[in-house]
Motif scaffolding. Sequence first.
Motif, PDB file in Angstrom:
ATOM      1  N   LEU A 167      -0.290   6.375   2.544  1.00  0.00           N
ATOM      2  CA  LEU A 167      -0.349   7.056   1.250  1.00  0.00           C
ATOM      3  C   LEU A 167       1.024   7.538   0.801  1.00  0.00           C
ATOM      4  CD1 LEU A 167      -3.684   9.035   1.691  1.00  0.00           C
ATOM      5  CD2 LEU A 167      -3.289   7.029   0.256  1.00  0.00           C
ATOM      6  N   HIS A 168       1.910   7.817   1.748  1.00  0.00           N
ATOM      7  CA  HIS A 168       3.282   8.158   1.402  1.00  0.00           C
ATOM      8  C   HIS A 168       4.023   6.920   0.874  1.00  0.00           C
ATOM      9  CE1 HIS A 168       1.956  10.839   4.635  1.00  0.00           C
ATOM     10  NE2 HIS A 168       2.836  11.743   4.241  1.00  0.00           N
ATOM     11  N   ALA A 169       3.877   5.812   1.613  1.00  0.00           N
ATOM     12  CA  ALA A 169       4.751   4.660   1.402  1.00  0.00           C
ATOM     13  C   ALA A 169       4.401   3.824   0.184  1.00  0.00           C
ATOM     14  CB  ALA A 169       4.740   3.778   2.654  1.00  0.00           C
ATOM     15  N   LEU A 170       3.105   3.638  -0.092  1.00  0.00           N
ATOM     16  CA  LEU A 170       2.752   2.699  -1.158  1.00  0.00           C
ATOM     17  C   LEU A 170       3.270   3.143  -2.517  1.00  0.00           C
ATOM     18  CD1 LEU A 170       1.300  -0.033  -1.095  1.00  0.00           C
ATOM     19  CD2 LEU A 170       1.047   1.237   1.010  1.00  0.00           C
ATOM     20  N   GLN A 171       3.312   4.460  -2.783  1.00  0.00           N
ATOM     21  CA  GLN A 171       3.800   4.887  -4.094  1.00  0.00           C
ATOM     22  C   GLN A 171       5.295   4.633  -4.255  1.00  0.00           C
ATOM     23  OE1 GLN A 171       3.724   9.456  -4.293  1.00  0.00           O
ATOM     24  NE2 GLN A 171       2.670   8.994  -2.376  1.00  0.00           N
ATOM     25  N   VAL A 172       5.997   4.457  -3.140  1.00  0.00           N
ATOM     26  CA  VAL A 172       7.411   4.079  -3.174  1.00  0.00           C
ATOM     27  C   VAL A 172       7.546   2.561  -3.209  1.00  0.00           C
ATOM     28  CG1 VAL A 172       9.576   4.142  -1.861  1.00  0.00           C
ATOM     29  CG2 VAL A 172       8.131   6.198  -2.015  1.00  0.00           C
ATOM     30  N   ASN A 173       6.763   1.878  -2.404  1.00  0.00           N
ATOM     31  CA  ASN A 173       6.957   0.446  -2.206  1.00  0.00           C
ATOM     32  C   ASN A 173       6.401  -0.417  -3.325  1.00  0.00           C
ATOM     33  OD1 ASN A 173       8.289   1.082   0.114  1.00  0.00           O
ATOM     34  ND2 ASN A 173       6.524   0.753   1.456  1.00  0.00           N
ATOM     35  N   VAL A 174       5.429   0.092  -4.108  1.00  0.00           N
ATOM     36  CA  VAL A 174       4.994  -0.683  -5.274  1.00  0.00           C
ATOM     37  C   VAL A 174       6.023  -0.568  -6.407  1.00  0.00           C
ATOM     38  CG1 VAL A 174       2.538  -0.556  -4.756  1.00  0.00           C
ATOM     39  CG2 VAL A 174       3.590   1.214  -6.201  1.00  0.00           C
ATOM     40  N   ARG A 175       7.085   0.200  -6.171  1.00  0.00           N
ATOM     41  CA  ARG A 175       8.182   0.321  -7.132  1.00  0.00           C
ATOM     42  C   ARG A 175       9.498  -0.159  -6.506  1.00  0.00           C
ATOM     43  NH1 ARG A 175       9.549   5.336  -8.402  1.00  0.00           N
ATOM     44  NH2 ARG A 175      10.240   4.838 -10.531  1.00  0.00           N
ATOM     45  N   ALA A 176       9.410  -1.131  -5.596  1.00  0.00           N
ATOM     46  CA  ALA A 176      10.595  -1.767  -4.984  1.00  0.00           C
ATOM     47  C   ALA A 176      11.462  -0.771  -4.237  1.00  0.00           C
ATOM     48  CB  ALA A 176      11.423  -2.486  -6.044  1.00  0.00           C
ATOM     49  N   GLU A 209       4.842 -12.829  -6.523  1.00  0.00           N
ATOM     50  CA  GLU A 209       4.357 -12.459  -7.849  1.00  0.00           C
ATOM     51  C   GLU A 209       3.028 -11.709  -7.825  1.00  0.00           C
ATOM     52  OE1 GLU A 209       3.652 -15.902 -10.228  1.00  0.00           O
ATOM     53  OE2 GLU A 209       2.199 -16.795  -8.838  1.00  0.00           O
ATOM     54  N   ARG A 210       2.272 -11.855  -6.750  1.00  0.00           N
ATOM     55  CA  ARG A 210       0.979 -11.169  -6.692  1.00  0.00           C
ATOM     56  C   ARG A 210       1.119  -9.685  -6.391  1.00  0.00           C
ATOM     57  NH1 ARG A 210      -3.276 -14.743  -6.024  1.00  0.00           N
ATOM     58  NH2 ARG A 210      -4.594 -12.903  -6.306  1.00  0.00           N
ATOM     59  N   VAL A 211       2.348  -9.184  -6.325  1.00  0.00           N
ATOM     60  CA  VAL A 211       2.552  -7.740  -6.194  1.00  0.00           C
ATOM     61  C   VAL A 211       1.900  -7.003  -7.355  1.00  0.00           C
ATOM     62  CG1 VAL A 211       4.770  -7.624  -7.427  1.00  0.00           C
ATOM     63  CG2 VAL A 211       4.261  -5.979  -5.620  1.00  0.00           C
ATOM     64  N   VAL A 212       1.744  -7.679  -8.497  1.00  0.00           N
ATOM     65  CA  VAL A 212       1.112  -7.013  -9.645  1.00  0.00           C
ATOM     66  C   VAL A 212      -0.331  -6.629  -9.327  1.00  0.00           C
ATOM     67  CG1 VAL A 212       2.647  -8.150 -11.292  1.00  0.00           C
ATOM     68  CG2 VAL A 212       0.443  -9.206 -10.733  1.00  0.00           C
ATOM     69  N   ASP A 213      -1.011  -7.430  -8.497  1.00  0.00           N
ATOM     70  CA  ASP A 213      -2.381  -7.092  -8.100  1.00  0.00           C
ATOM     71  C   ASP A 213      -2.399  -5.833  -7.231  1.00  0.00           C
ATOM     72  OD1 ASP A 213      -3.356  -9.354  -9.408  1.00  0.00           O
ATOM     73  OD2 ASP A 213      -3.089 -10.606  -7.632  1.00  0.00           O
ATOM     74  N   VAL A 214      -1.399  -5.716  -6.346  1.00  0.00           N
ATOM     75  CA  VAL A 214      -1.301  -4.521  -5.513  1.00  0.00           C
ATOM     76  C   VAL A 214      -0.977  -3.308  -6.383  1.00  0.00           C
ATOM     77  CG1 VAL A 214      -0.095  -3.457  -3.575  1.00  0.00           C
ATOM     78  CG2 VAL A 214      -0.584  -5.912  -3.534  1.00  0.00           C
ATOM     79  N   GLN A 215      -0.102  -3.476  -7.345  1.00  0.00           N
ATOM     80  CA  GLN A 215       0.228  -2.367  -8.243  1.00  0.00           C
ATOM     81  C   GLN A 215      -0.999  -1.884  -9.001  1.00  0.00           C
ATOM     82  OE1 GLN A 215       3.439  -4.302 -10.433  1.00  0.00           O
ATOM     83  NE2 GLN A 215       4.941  -2.957  -9.462  1.00  0.00           N
ATOM     84  N   ARG A 216      -1.803  -2.811  -9.516  1.00  0.00           N
ATOM     85  CA  ARG A 216      -3.006  -2.422 -10.261  1.00  0.00           C
ATOM     86  C   ARG A 216      -3.982  -1.677  -9.365  1.00  0.00           C
ATOM     87  NH1 ARG A 216      -2.874  -8.283 -12.187  1.00  0.00           N
ATOM     88  NH2 ARG A 216      -1.522  -8.214 -14.030  1.00  0.00           N
ATOM     89  N   LEU A 217      -4.112  -2.138  -8.131  1.00  0.00           N
ATOM     90  CA  LEU A 217      -5.026  -1.498  -7.182  1.00  0.00           C
ATOM     91  C   LEU A 217      -4.597  -0.063  -6.897  1.00  0.00           C
ATOM     92  CD1 LEU A 217      -7.380  -1.856  -5.108  1.00  0.00           C
ATOM     93  CD2 LEU A 217      -5.663  -2.643  -3.484  1.00  0.00           C
ATOM     94  N   TRP A 218      -3.315   0.123  -6.588  1.00  0.00           N
ATOM     95  CA  TRP A 218      -2.834   1.449  -6.217  1.00  0.00           C
ATOM     96  C   TRP A 218      -2.624   2.355  -7.424  1.00  0.00           C
ATOM     97  CZ3 TRP A 218      -2.843   3.623  -1.527  1.00  0.00           C
ATOM     98  CH2 TRP A 218      -3.155   2.785  -0.465  1.00  0.00           C
ATOM     99  N   LYS A 219      -2.488   1.776  -8.594  1.00  0.00           N
ATOM    100  CA  LYS A 219      -2.431   2.599  -9.809  1.00  0.00           C
ATOM    101  C   LYS A 219      -3.722   3.385  -9.965  1.00  0.00           C
ATOM    102  CE  LYS A 219      -1.566   2.298 -14.790  1.00  0.00           C
ATOM    103  NZ  LYS A 219      -0.983   1.451 -15.856  1.00  0.00           N
ATOM    104  N   VAL A 220      -4.838   2.745  -9.635  1.00  0.00           N
ATOM    105  CA  VAL A 220      -6.136   3.427  -9.705  1.00  0.00           C
ATOM    106  C   VAL A 220      -6.268   4.449  -8.585  1.00  0.00           C
ATOM    107  CG1 VAL A 220      -8.637   3.104  -9.544  1.00  0.00           C
ATOM    108  CG2 VAL A 220      -7.241   1.458 -10.847  1.00  0.00           C
ATOM    109  N   ILE A 221      -5.888   4.065  -7.367  1.00  0.00           N
ATOM    110  CA  ILE A 221      -6.025   4.976  -6.225  1.00  0.00           C
ATOM    111  C   ILE A 221      -5.201   6.240  -6.439  1.00  0.00           C
ATOM    112  CG2 ILE A 221      -5.501   5.256  -3.762  1.00  0.00           C
ATOM    113  CD1 ILE A 221      -6.199   2.270  -3.427  1.00  0.00           C
ATOM    114  N   TYR A 222      -3.994   6.071  -6.989  1.00  0.00           N
ATOM    115  CA  TYR A 222      -3.115   7.220  -7.227  1.00  0.00           C
ATOM    116  C   TYR A 222      -3.377   7.916  -8.564  1.00  0.00           C
ATOM    117  CZ  TYR A 222      -0.022   5.961  -3.294  1.00  0.00           C
ATOM    118  OH  TYR A 222       0.506   5.707  -2.056  1.00  0.00           O
ATOM    119  N   ASN A 223      -4.292   7.356  -9.392  1.00  0.00           N
ATOM    120  CA  ASN A 223      -4.502   7.900 -10.739  1.00  0.00           C
ATOM    121  C   ASN A 223      -3.153   8.065 -11.435  1.00  0.00           C
ATOM    122  OD1 ASN A 223      -5.890   8.930 -12.977  1.00  0.00           O
ATOM    123  ND2 ASN A 223      -5.698  11.045 -12.240  1.00  0.00           N
TER     124      ASN A 223
END
Length: 431
Positions: free
Chosen positions: A396-405, A236-250
């Motif tokens: 940087l390639h992978a996180l934008q895919v992996n925070v979306r399952a 469930e803490r994936v939401v924290d990772v999503q919030r973090l990378w949402k900022v990094i990726y703008n």
Amino acid sequence: MPVTKITERLSVMGQPAVEDFRDLKAQGFATVVNARPDHEDQAQPGTHAEEQAAHDAGLSYVYIPVTTPTITQADVRAFQKAVNEAQGPVVAHCKSGTRALMLHAIGEALDGRMRTDDVVAFGRDHGFDIVAAANWLTKDAARRPVVEAFFDAHTSSVQYVVSDPATNKCAIIDGVLDFDEKSGATATRNADAILAYISDRKLSVEWILDTHPHADHFSAASYLKQRTGAPTAIGERVVDVQRLWKVIYNWPELATDGSQWDRLFAHGDTFKVGSIDAKVMFSPGHTLASVTYVIGDAAFVHDTVFMPDGGTARADFPGADPRMLWHSIQAILELPEDTRLFTGHDYQPNGRAPRWESTIAAQKQANPHLAGITEEAFVALRTKRDRTLPMPKLILHALQVNVRAGRLPEPEANGKRYLKFPLDALDGAAW
């Protein structure tokens, strides 16, 4: 230098001296397999000296170091691969030849070419006591769940199918979607190999599980869900990772509620794989969201603990923390000592064959990041080591895919998909 012929393809022997390698070549051998870990005694040459001697003699060389109590199916399959792919006869050695013969006999029994009841007599006929191989096979037959690993050499990742033999139901853990960073090409070879295994064994997929949002490969969770219809899940803490990378990726459009997965597991949650009980342990440190899945007698820890000779995972990604990692590992080490531990990466120290299965007891005894180490020493060791490591080439390639399952970006007007990543967002440049 006595050599015992086992088959037309395989012979075994005790420890050879460096000067024996040219004689092995003269006897017609094409490959030497060393099944002996370094530093067992002062007299052994060691893998680096053996590899050089093999090279000088014109022999191929494979390193599959095992001890009798810690042989795994990965070792057996690596041994079979070395024998099958050799360009001629193979001689395998350990200190006496016993472990080398055990690897062969276990493989023969696993593949149905030898009965477990015949293993001891087979060893005796060749002058070896391999009762331990028969014991290994008996114990292996009683294990639940059945764990099949799929190693992706491109990313050094290990994927798993975890199945219940009583119900033929299974879970897939940390599937990999193929991605070539040089061409931008994607493929499903890894995932399709998993699906083929499941089909061949007539398994039914109950779960598609991610241990965390990966930084070094694309997740195949979305593709596997499309193919199987099974629900996806992550901590469930994936939401924290999503919030973090949402900022990094703008990335204002990114949903940060974890809704890309069908279920978000909390620490202590339970579920089943067939009739086998499973539970979730929150294991942060490598990432904010990392979890361990404990299914029967098997724990899937991915980027938390590696094989004992590989140490532990890095803790310097955005949101990571070495002290949290230490406490997560200590909680894992409180599991029963015979718990099978399955890691998510293997970087093959000293060029050995890939391995991914250990035990709690082996980690406590042999992992240099854990055995006899205090919390403060671990934090200092991990911090110092992480400063020397460049960022993973796909982070940087992978996180934008992996925070979306594992969902790839939607196609644009021209039908093509595009990745986006920021410049100068992370420390750790290759230079």
